[in-house]
Motif scaffolding. Structure first.
Motif, PDB file in Angstrom:
ATOM      1  N   SER A  39       0.841  -1.193   0.000  1.00  0.00           N
ATOM      2  CA  SER A  39       0.000   0.000   0.000  1.00  0.00           C
ATOM      3  C   SER A  39       0.893   1.268   0.000  1.00  0.00           C
ATOM      4  CB  SER A  39      -0.881  -0.022   1.245  1.00  0.00           C
ATOM      5  OG  SER A  39      -1.670   1.126   1.322  1.00  0.00           O
ATOM      6  N   ARG A  40       0.386   2.253  -0.828  1.00  0.00           N
ATOM      7  CA  ARG A  40      -0.921   2.199  -1.469  1.00  0.00           C
ATOM      8  C   ARG A  40      -0.863   1.767  -2.938  1.00  0.00           C
ATOM      9  NH1 ARG A  40      -2.120   8.352   0.021  1.00  0.00           N
ATOM     10  NH2 ARG A  40      -0.082   8.348  -0.943  1.00  0.00           N
ATOM     11  N   GLY A  41       0.223   2.085  -3.625  1.00  0.00           N
ATOM     12  CA  GLY A  41       0.278   1.878  -5.082  1.00  0.00           C
ATOM     13  C   GLY A  41       0.054   0.444  -5.521  1.00  0.00           C
ATOM     14  N   LEU A  94       5.151  -0.120  -8.869  1.00  0.00           N
ATOM     15  CA  LEU A  94       6.419   0.197  -9.522  1.00  0.00           C
ATOM     16  C   LEU A  94       7.580   0.071  -8.554  1.00  0.00           C
ATOM     17  CD1 LEU A  94       7.552   3.401  -8.736  1.00  0.00           C
ATOM     18  CD2 LEU A  94       5.291   3.837  -9.659  1.00  0.00           C
ATOM     19  N   GLY A  98      14.302   1.358  -5.456  1.00  0.00           N
ATOM     20  CA  GLY A  98      14.472   0.008  -4.903  1.00  0.00           C
ATOM     21  C   GLY A  98      14.461  -0.019  -3.381  1.00  0.00           C
TER      22      GLY A  98
HETATM   23  O1  LIG Z   1      11.573   1.978  -5.338  1.00  0.00           O
HETATM   24  P1  LIG Z   1      11.164   3.106  -4.430  1.00  0.00           P
HETATM   25  O2  LIG Z   1      11.988   4.341  -4.661  1.00  0.00           O
HETATM   26  O3  LIG Z   1      11.124   2.700  -2.992  1.00  0.00           O
HETATM   27  O4  LIG Z   1       9.717   3.543  -4.876  1.00  0.00           O
HETATM   28  C1  LIG Z   1       8.666   2.628  -5.072  1.00  0.00           C
HETATM   29  C2  LIG Z   1       7.526   2.922  -4.164  1.00  0.00           C
HETATM   30  O5  LIG Z   1       7.095   4.265  -4.399  1.00  0.00           O
HETATM   31  C3  LIG Z   1       5.681   4.280  -4.602  1.00  0.00           C
HETATM   32  O6  LIG Z   1       5.018   4.453  -3.391  1.00  0.00           O
HETATM   33  P2  LIG Z   1       4.868   5.905  -2.726  1.00  0.00           P
HETATM   34  O7  LIG Z   1       6.035   6.166  -1.819  1.00  0.00           O
HETATM   35  O8  LIG Z   1       4.608   6.906  -3.801  1.00  0.00           O
HETATM   36  O9  LIG Z   1       3.616   5.733  -1.781  1.00  0.00           O
HETATM   37  P3  LIG Z   1       2.093   5.438  -2.139  1.00  0.00           P
HETATM   38  O10 LIG Z   1       2.084   4.179  -2.985  1.00  0.00           O
HETATM   39  O11 LIG Z   1       1.456   5.257  -0.814  1.00  0.00           O
HETATM   40  O12 LIG Z   1       1.568   6.623  -2.881  1.00  0.00           O
HETATM   41  C4  LIG Z   1       5.364   2.912  -5.159  1.00  0.00           C
HETATM   42  O13 LIG Z   1       4.018   2.539  -4.925  1.00  0.00           O
HETATM   43  C5  LIG Z   1       6.359   2.007  -4.483  1.00  0.00           C
HETATM   44  O14 LIG Z   1       5.838   1.414  -3.308  1.00  0.00           O
END
Ligand SMILES: O=P(O)(O)OC[C@H]1O[C@H](OP(=O)(O)OP(=O)(O)O)[C@H](O)[C@@H]1O
Length: 158
Positions: A39-41, A94, A98
């Motif tokens: 969560s959340r994406g 996505l 990492g």
């Molecule tokens: O590889 P990283 O640099 O760690 O990024 C990836 C993370 O970033 C996004 O979440 P986000 O932090 O935007 O939170 P959300 O999904 O709650 O909006 C996505 O959903 C992943 O979980």
């Protein structure tokens, strides 16, 4: 990563659904029994994968990234105590730097981590993904955007 001075990759709901179904096709032989949505994406692709793979057992891991601080400053605000094994499928929308994937792999090294989009920096940590995205590109997901008017190109360049 800040949104200014970056290339944009806009994703419609239909494109996201199509890509998530492609991801499901790649995971078909996995015989997964449980889905852990990040969560959340990861909630949206997790729902689509659960439907396509007929998986009824789902949980969430809720991770908050504090982007105003240092990159990689993550907090797991809700964990998951499921066992780590090959029947577990972890789903996120996505992988970028990492950092989130590192946290997931630390707790669940035997699980499969699947994402729809992958940028080069985080890609080595993902087991299965669909679309490569350049590191300097900002992915605009459908739940973060809305349709709006855009001026004709001739007007934009006059
Ligand atoms: O590889 P990283 O640099 O760690 O990024 C990836 C993370 O970033 C996004 O979440 P986000 O932090 O935007 O939170 P959300 O999904 O709650 O909006 C996505 O959903 C992943 O979980």
């Amino acid at each position: 990563m800040s949104m200014t001075n970056h290339k944009m990759f806009y994703v419609s709901w239909e494109a996201f659904h199509r890509a998530s179904r492609e991801l499901a096709a790649k995971l078909l032989t996995g015989r997964f029994e449980r889905i852990l949505a990040v969560s959340r994406g990861g909630l949206v692709p997790a729902t689509i994968l659960a439907r396509e793979l007929n998986i009824r057992l789902l949980d969430t891991i809720c991770i908050v990234s504090y982007q105003h601080d240092q990159q990689g400053d993550l907090s797991v605000v809700k964990g998951c105590d499921w066992p780590d094994d090959a029947k577990l499928l972890i789903v996120d929308d996505l992988v970028d730097t990492g950092e989130t994937a590192k946290v997931l792999k630390q707790q669940f090294p035997q699980a499969t981590l699947a994402t729809v989009y992958a940028k080069p920096q985080g890609k080595p940590l993902v087991d299965v993904y669909v679309t490569d995205i350049e590191q300097d590109t900002w992915i605009q997901l459908p739940w973060d955007t809305e349709l709006s008017y855009t001026a004709p190109l001739v007007e934009q360049h006059s």
